[in-house]
Scaffold this active site. Structure first.
Site, short mmCIF file in Angstrom:
data_model
loop_
_atom_site.label_atom_id
_atom_site.label_comp_id
_atom_site.label_asym_id
_atom_site.label_seq_id
_atom_site.Cartn_x
_atom_site.Cartn_y
_atom_site.Cartn_z
N CYS A 264 1.05 -1.49 -0.42
CA CYS A 264 -0.09 0.30 0.03
C CYS A 264 0.71 1.26 -0.11
O CYS A 264 0.91 1.78 1.03
CB CYS A 264 -0.68 0.28 0.94
SG CYS A 264 -1.81 -1.71 1.19
N GLY A 266 0.97 4.36 -1.22
CA GLY A 266 0.98 5.69 -1.55
C GLY A 266 1.16 6.36 -0.27
O GLY A 266 0.42 5.87 0.76
N GLY A 268 4.57 6.93 -1.33
CA GLY A 268 5.85 6.72 -1.62
C GLY A 268 6.38 7.33 -0.90
O GLY A 268 7.90 6.89 -1.38
N GLY A 269 6.23 7.12 0.33
CA GLY A 269 7.26 8.17 1.35
C GLY A 269 8.66 6.44 1.89
O GLY A 269 9.64 6.54 1.65
N LYS A 270 7.26 5.70 2.67
CA LYS A 270 8.49 4.47 3.03
C LYS A 270 8.72 3.62 2.38
O LYS A 270 9.97 3.38 1.77
CB LYS A 270 7.43 3.66 3.92
CG LYS A 270 6.97 4.28 4.89
CD LYS A 270 5.67 3.49 6.00
CE LYS A 270 5.76 4.09 6.67
NZ LYS A 270 4.51 4.99 7.17
N GLU A 289 0.08 0.87 -5.06
CA GLU A 289 -0.71 1.66 -4.91
C GLU A 289 -2.62 1.65 -5.66
O GLU A 289 -2.31 1.76 -6.85
CB GLU A 289 -0.45 2.83 -5.51
CG GLU A 289 -1.53 4.42 -4.38
CD GLU A 289 -1.91 3.81 -2.66
OE1 GLU A 289 -3.00 3.97 -2.93
OE2 GLU A 289 -1.00 3.59 -2.08
N ASP A 315 -5.34 -3.89 -6.92
CA ASP A 315 -6.01 -4.29 -5.45
C ASP A 315 -5.26 -5.06 -4.49
O ASP A 315 -5.19 -6.45 -4.78
CB ASP A 315 -7.66 -4.74 -6.04
CG ASP A 315 -8.32 -5.32 -4.57
OD1 ASP A 315 -7.49 -5.32 -3.37
OD2 ASP A 315 -9.17 -5.74 -4.94
N ASP A 333 1.79 -1.12 4.67
CA ASP A 333 1.65 -0.10 5.57
C ASP A 333 0.03 0.64 5.20
O ASP A 333 -0.25 1.27 4.53
CB ASP A 333 1.56 1.11 5.29
CG ASP A 333 1.65 2.39 5.81
OD1 ASP A 333 1.43 2.79 6.91
OD2 ASP A 333 2.59 3.55 5.29
N CYS A 386 -0.47 4.13 11.00
CA CYS A 386 -0.60 5.23 12.03
C CYS A 386 -1.81 4.94 12.98
O CYS A 386 -1.49 6.59 12.55
CB CYS A 386 -0.13 6.29 10.83
SG CYS A 386 0.70 7.83 11.73
#
Length: 453
Positions: A264, A266, A268-270, A289, A315, A333, A386
Site C-alpha cells: 500500500c 501511496g 511513496g514515503g516509505k 498502490e 487491489d 502500511d 499510523c
C-alpha cells in the site's frame, strides 16, 4: 473599514476548504503561502492560525456555544469557522483583542450576511469581557463526565479519548493519557530522512534524529531550502515511519536478489526508503498502490532511483491470487484512521468516527491475509498502521495469528528495533512495537513483524 491581514485571510480559506472539500491542511496551506508570497513572519502567523484553530476546534466550540447561547450546530458553518479562528487568537495567542475582533467581523462579511456579522461581533465581544481562564473553567463545567472534560480540555472527540485510553491500558500506561493528548496538540518539528546511498544525515545541516540512523530533525524553516531535499535525495518523513520501514529492511541480512513488495505504497514515503535500502543490498522492490492518482505520486517519489522500481496498481487484497509465495519481504502500511498522526493532521480528529474503524478493520485484515499468501516461506512482512487503536493494530494481528496458526509467527519487533536504534525504546514486554508522540516524539506507529514458516 479595516483591511484583513493576508495571514488571517489565508487561514480562513484553508479552514473553509478543510470543512467544505475535505482538503488536507498540510497539503493546501503550503500552496496558499507560496502563492501569496508572504513574509516569513506572516507565513508563520498563517500557519499558527490554521493549525491552532483546527487543533483546538472542540474547545473553541464549547466556548462559542456558551458565548452565543446556542449549540454550534445552530450556527452557519462558515460563520462558525470565522468564530473558531477568532477564538484561537483571543484564547490561545497574544493577539490584540480589537484586531482579532475587527478583522473577524470583516472576514464574516465575506462569507455571511450583514446580520451574521453583527452576530459575530456580539459573540466575540462577549468572549473578550471574560478572562481566558474563566472560559476554560466554564467550558469544563459543561462536561457531563470525565471523558467529556478531557475532550474539552485537550480538544479531542470523546471516542478517540476512549480508544487512546484502551490502547495505553493494554500496555499498563493508563496514567499517560493526559500526556498523550497534550502531545497531540504540539506541532511536531520537521523530521527528515536521508535516503541511504543518495544522501547522508551529515549533509542535511540538521540534528541527528533520536532513534533513526537515517533521520534528522530541523528546528524550523523550509526543508526545501536544503539541496538534498529539493533533489529528492532526502525527504520529509516522520521518524516513526522511518523505523517502520527499517524494521523490515534490517530485520536480518539481505540476500542479493530478494524481491520486496510495498503493498500500500501511496504516496511513496516509505517506498522511497525501502527502495534505497534495496538498492544498497541488491534487492528488488515493487511498489503497489490501487488508487491511480496516488500511484502516480509513488512513481514521482521513486523517480530519483535508476532504475526506478516498478509500480503496480492492483487491489492489494488480491495480490496473493497471482503472486503467491513470491516475495521475501512485504510492507503493509495499511489504510487506517490516522489517529497516530493527529499532531500533523489536526483536522483528522474531527473527520473520523467509530464507523471508519469498523470499515477499515475489515480491509486491514484482508490486506494482511493477502500479504501472507504472497510472502515466501521463510519471508518476513511488517504490518504497520499510523493508529494505536486496538481494533486497527493488535486485534488485526491476533486475528491473523488465529487464522493462520503455525504457518506464521510473530517476530520480536522491539528487539529488532533495538538493533537499529542502538538502544531500547521502552516498548514494554510485547512482540509488537507501539510508538507514541509523548514517549518517543514520533507519530503513534504500530509495527508488527511477522514471519512465514
Amino acid at each position: 473599514m479595516s483591511a484583513v491581514q493576508p495571514a488571517r485571510r489565508i487561514a480562513l480559506d484553508v479552514i473553509l476548504a478543510v470543512r467544505e472539500s475535505d482538503a488536507y491542511a498540510n497539503l493546501l496551506l503550503p500552496v496558499r503561502l507560496q502563492r501569496a508570497k508572504l513574509s516569513e513572519a506572516d507565513a508563520g502567523l498563517a500557519t499558527e492560525l490554521t493549525y491552532g484553530t483546527l487543533r483546538r476546534q472542540g474547545y473553541y466550540d464549547a466556548v462559542i456555544a456558551l458565548a452565543a447561547g446556542r449549540p454550534v450546530e445552530k450556527i452557519d458553518p462558515a460563520i462558525l469557522d470565522v468564530l473558531r479562528l477568532a477564538c484561537h487568537q483571543l484564547l490561545s495567542m497574544r493577539v490584540a483583542q480589537h484586531a482579532a475582533v475587527d478583522e473577524s467581523v470583516q472576514l464574516a462579511k465575506t462569507v455571511g450576511s450583514n446580520s451574521a456579522t453583527g452576530f459575530v461581533n456580539g459573540v466575540l465581544r462577549t468572549i473578550t469581557r471574560t478572562p481566558v481562564s474563566e472560559w476554560q473553567d466554564r467550558a469544563l463545567a459543561s462536561a457531563k463526565n470525565d471523558d467529556e472534560r478531557l475532550g474539552i480540555l485537550h480538544s479531542h472527540p470523546v471516542w478517540i479519548i476512549r480508544a487512546f485510553r484502551s490502547a495505553l491500558a493494554a500496555e499498563g500506561r493508563d496514567s499517560e493519557l493526559d500526556d498523550l493528548l497534550e502531545a497531540d496538540n504540539v506541532a511536531p518539528r520537521v523530521s527528515l530522512v536521508a535516503l541511504p546511498g543518495e544522501s547522508t544525515v551529515a549533509e542535511l545541516d540538521a540534528y541527528a534524529a533520536t532513534y533513526s540512523p537515517v533521520g534528522a530533525v530541523l528546528d524550523g524553516g523550509d526543508p526545501l531550502q536544503l539541496e538534498a531535499v529539493r533533489a529528492g535525495r532526502a525527504r520529509v518523513q516522520d521518524e516513526g515511519s522511518q523505523l517502520a520501514a527499517l524494521a523490515l529492511s534490517r530485520v536480518r541480512p539481505v540476500v542479493r536478489g530478494e524481491r520486496w513488495l510495498d503493498l500500500c505504497a501511496g504516496p511513496g514515503g516509505k517506498a522511497a526508503l525501502l527502495a534505497a535500502e534495496a538498492a544498497q543490498s541488491g534487492a528488488v522492490l515493487v511498489a503497489n498502490e490501487v488508487v491511480p492518482a496516488r500511484a502516480e505520486l509513488v512513481r514521482k517519489a521513486l523517480a530519483v532511483f535508476d532504475p526506478a522500481p516498478e509500480v503496480w496498481e492492483l487491489d492489494g487484497t488480491t495480490v496473493g491470487d497471482d503472486h503467491a509465495d513470491e516475495f521475501d519481504r512485504i510492507l503493509i502500511d495499511a489504510p487506517c484512521t490516522g489517529l497516530g498522526a493527529l499532531r500533523r493532521r489536526p483536522e483528522a480528529r474531527w473527520r473520523k468516527s467509530p464507523r471508519d474503524v469498523a470499515h477499515l478493520s475489515g480491509l486491514q485484515s484482508n490486506l494482511l491475509d493477502a500479504a501472507i499468501t504472497a510472502l515466501k516461506p521463510g519471508g518476513v512482512l511488517a504490518y504497520v498502521t499510523c493508529s494505536p487503536h486496538l481494533a486497527e493494530s493488535k486485534v488485526i494481528v491476533e486475528g491473523a495469528v488465529k487464522k493462520w496458526g503455525d504457518a506464521i509467527e510473530r517476530i520480536d519487533t522491539p528487539a529488532v528495533l533495538a538493533t537499529i536504534t542502538g538502544e531500547t525504546l521502552d516498548l514494554g514486554d510485547t512482540k509488537h512495537a507501539q510508538l507514541w508522540p509523548h514517549r518517543h516524539g514520533t507519530d503513534a506507529m504500530f509495527i508488527q513483524l511477522i514471519g512465514k514458516v
